[in-house]
Every structure is written in C-alpha cells, then in structure tokens.
Design a protein around this motif. Sequence first.
Motif, PDB file in Angstrom:
ATOM      1  N   GLU A 125      40.808 -11.643 -79.553  1.00  0.00           N
ATOM      2  CA  GLU A 125      40.086 -13.133 -79.700  1.00  0.00           C
ATOM      3  C   GLU A 125      40.808 -13.904 -79.560  1.00  0.00           C
ATOM      4  O   GLU A 125      40.592 -15.269 -78.754  1.00  0.00           O
ATOM      5  N   ARG A 126      41.068 -14.282 -80.869  1.00  0.00           N
ATOM      6  CA  ARG A 126      41.810 -15.673 -81.573  1.00  0.00           C
ATOM      7  C   ARG A 126      43.756 -15.392 -81.498  1.00  0.00           C
ATOM      8  O   ARG A 126      44.392 -16.212 -81.700  1.00  0.00           O
ATOM      9  N   GLY A 127      43.470 -14.248 -80.759  1.00  0.00           N
ATOM     10  CA  GLY A 127      44.977 -14.641 -80.656  1.00  0.00           C
ATOM     11  C   GLY A 127      46.444 -13.680 -81.374  1.00  0.00           C
ATOM     12  O   GLY A 127      47.693 -14.457 -81.118  1.00  0.00           O
ATOM     13  N   TRP A 128      45.597 -13.543 -82.441  1.00  0.00           N
ATOM     14  CA  TRP A 128      46.397 -13.194 -83.550  1.00  0.00           C
ATOM     15  C   TRP A 128      46.612 -11.594 -83.383  1.00  0.00           C
ATOM     16  O   TRP A 128      46.042 -10.852 -82.851  1.00  0.00           O
ATOM     17  N   GLU A 129      47.880 -11.612 -84.955  1.00  0.00           N
ATOM     18  CA  GLU A 129      48.444 -10.103 -84.196  1.00  0.00           C
ATOM     19  C   GLU A 129      47.887  -9.325 -85.344  1.00  0.00           C
ATOM     20  O   GLU A 129      47.010  -9.680 -86.296  1.00  0.00           O
ATOM     21  N   HIS A 130      47.863  -7.861 -84.203  1.00  0.00           N
ATOM     22  CA  HIS A 130      47.011  -6.504 -85.550  1.00  0.00           C
ATOM     23  C   HIS A 130      47.545  -5.689 -84.985  1.00  0.00           C
ATOM     24  O   HIS A 130      46.635  -4.807 -85.134  1.00  0.00           O
ATOM     25  N   ARG A 131      48.559  -5.728 -84.919  1.00  0.00           N
ATOM     26  CA  ARG A 131      49.152  -4.444 -84.546  1.00  0.00           C
ATOM     27  C   ARG A 131      49.848  -3.431 -85.910  1.00  0.00           C
ATOM     28  O   ARG A 131      49.624  -2.234 -85.474  1.00  0.00           O
ATOM     29  N   ARG A 132      49.775  -3.796 -87.207  1.00  0.00           N
ATOM     30  CA  ARG A 132      50.061  -3.282 -88.075  1.00  0.00           C
ATOM     31  C   ARG A 132      49.053  -3.485 -88.878  1.00  0.00           C
ATOM     32  O   ARG A 132      48.634  -4.257 -88.855  1.00  0.00           O
ATOM     33  N   HIS A 133      48.984  -2.379 -90.076  1.00  0.00           N
ATOM     34  CA  HIS A 133      48.086  -2.453 -90.910  1.00  0.00           C
ATOM     35  C   HIS A 133      47.717  -3.558 -91.640  1.00  0.00           C
ATOM     36  O   HIS A 133      47.620  -4.744 -92.245  1.00  0.00           O
ATOM     37  N   ALA A 134      49.227  -4.139 -91.942  1.00  0.00           N
ATOM     38  CA  ALA A 134      48.983  -5.251 -93.015  1.00  0.00           C
ATOM     39  C   ALA A 134      48.569  -6.838 -92.089  1.00  0.00           C
ATOM     40  O   ALA A 134      47.850  -7.583 -92.767  1.00  0.00           O
ATOM     41  N   ASN A 135      48.398  -6.650 -90.459  1.00  0.00           N
ATOM     42  CA  ASN A 135      47.524  -7.564 -89.785  1.00  0.00           C
ATOM     43  C   ASN A 135      46.846  -7.983 -90.470  1.00  0.00           C
ATOM     44  O   ASN A 135      45.890  -9.689 -90.818  1.00  0.00           O
ATOM     45  N   LEU A 136      45.718  -6.370 -90.885  1.00  0.00           N
ATOM     46  CA  LEU A 136      45.123  -6.231 -90.869  1.00  0.00           C
ATOM     47  C   LEU A 136      43.477  -7.471 -91.944  1.00  0.00           C
ATOM     48  O   LEU A 136      43.058  -7.769 -91.700  1.00  0.00           O
ATOM     49  N   PHE A 137      44.578  -7.490 -93.256  1.00  0.00           N
ATOM     50  CA  PHE A 137      44.753  -8.177 -93.995  1.00  0.00           C
ATOM     51  C   PHE A 137      44.597  -9.315 -93.867  1.00  0.00           C
ATOM     52  O   PHE A 137      43.491 -10.470 -93.832  1.00  0.00           O
ATOM     53  N   GLU A 138      45.556 -10.026 -93.136  1.00  0.00           N
ATOM     54  CA  GLU A 138      45.979 -11.294 -92.645  1.00  0.00           C
ATOM     55  C   GLU A 138      44.589 -11.880 -91.268  1.00  0.00           C
ATOM     56  O   GLU A 138      43.867 -13.174 -92.065  1.00  0.00           O
ATOM     57  N   VAL A 139      44.313 -10.934 -90.769  1.00  0.00           N
ATOM     58  CA  VAL A 139      42.803 -11.057 -90.146  1.00  0.00           C
ATOM     59  C   VAL A 139      42.221 -11.633 -90.912  1.00  0.00           C
ATOM     60  O   VAL A 139      41.619 -13.066 -91.033  1.00  0.00           O
ATOM     61  N   VAL A 140      41.773 -10.614 -92.110  1.00  0.00           N
ATOM     62  CA  VAL A 140      40.829 -10.593 -93.196  1.00  0.00           C
ATOM     63  C   VAL A 140      40.537 -12.096 -93.498  1.00  0.00           C
ATOM     64  O   VAL A 140      39.479 -13.191 -93.888  1.00  0.00           O
ATOM     65  N   ARG A 141      41.873 -12.944 -93.749  1.00  0.00           N
ATOM     66  CA  ARG A 141      41.744 -13.731 -94.773  1.00  0.00           C
ATOM     67  C   ARG A 141      41.519 -14.425 -93.966  1.00  0.00           C
ATOM     68  O   ARG A 141      41.363 -15.919 -94.368  1.00  0.00           O
ATOM     69  N   ARG A 142      42.289 -14.639 -92.015  1.00  0.00           N
ATOM     70  CA  ARG A 142      42.080 -15.412 -92.126  1.00  0.00           C
ATOM     71  C   ARG A 142      40.010 -16.316 -91.505  1.00  0.00           C
ATOM     72  O   ARG A 142      39.799 -17.325 -91.483  1.00  0.00           O
ATOM     73  N   VAL A 143      39.667 -15.288 -91.062  1.00  0.00           N
ATOM     74  CA  VAL A 143      38.017 -15.491 -91.179  1.00  0.00           C
ATOM     75  C   VAL A 143      37.949 -15.901 -91.825  1.00  0.00           C
ATOM     76  O   VAL A 143      36.863 -16.358 -91.905  1.00  0.00           O
ATOM     77  N   VAL A 144      37.693 -15.193 -93.491  1.00  0.00           N
ATOM     78  CA  VAL A 144      36.938 -15.734 -94.990  1.00  0.00           C
ATOM     79  C   VAL A 144      36.918 -16.862 -95.140  1.00  0.00           C
ATOM     80  O   VAL A 144      36.686 -17.782 -94.851  1.00  0.00           O
ATOM     81  N   ALA A 145      38.696 -17.782 -94.346  1.00  0.00           N
ATOM     82  CA  ALA A 145      39.156 -19.495 -94.271  1.00  0.00           C
ATOM     83  C   ALA A 145      38.011 -19.904 -93.239  1.00  0.00           C
ATOM     84  O   ALA A 145      37.797 -20.995 -93.963  1.00  0.00           O
TER      85      ALA A 145
END
Length: 119
Positions: free
Chosen positions: A49-69
């Motif tokens: 929905e936000r246009g963030w990368e999510h194809r790799r496992h590591a991307n999931l951690f970055e997405v959660v980091r951004r959502v927490v922020a």
Amino acid sequence: MNVETRPYVDRSAHYLSQASEEFTRGDLLQASEKGWGATAQMVKAVAEERGWEHRRHANLFEVVRRVVAETGDQALWLSFGAAGDLHTNFYEGVMGESDVAYHLEQVTQFVDKVRGLLD
C-alpha cells in the motif's frame, strides 16, 4: 485498502485461521508456520500500500521498522518478534503448546493492528 493489498490481507486471514486449526489439531509446527505466514502477509500488505519493497525476507524487518516509526507503537516489534519465533519453531520444534498459544496471540494482535493501518 486497494486492489493490490487485498490478496495479502486475504492470505493473512487465511493463514491465521489455518494456524488456529492446526493448533487445535495439535500440530504445533504447522500452527507456528501459519502464524508466521499470517504476519508476513500483513507486513507485505502494508508495504504494498505504501509502495515499499517487500520481496525479500530482510525487507519485512525494514517495513516493520518503518511502521513502528510511523505509529510510535513499539509493541509491534515484540509481536513481530513473536512471529519470527514461530517461524524458527517450525524448523526447530522447541516450543511447547503454551508457548505456541502465547505467540499466536501476539500474532493475532499484530495482524489486527497492522490491518487497521490500511486505508
């Protein structure tokens, strides 16, 4: 929620339901993996929905980091960590029934909170 996020949300709900069914049957490994899957799919939904990368496992951690922020909700990290523990349990089988039950509760809270962030 847009048309691109719907499949992720639907899969998340499906996996969460499967986790409950597998837990009831006593298959803690499958319940664990479905709990992780429900979490990962919801993370992918918010990323899509936000246009963030999510194809790799590591991307999931970055997405959660951004959502927490974005939300200031540090508890999301704990719930996401619980989902990661379930993912590990699928391979290692180290958790007992009460452990898996608690972690699945955390996953449910995570999925509900993140679902609430979708337009």
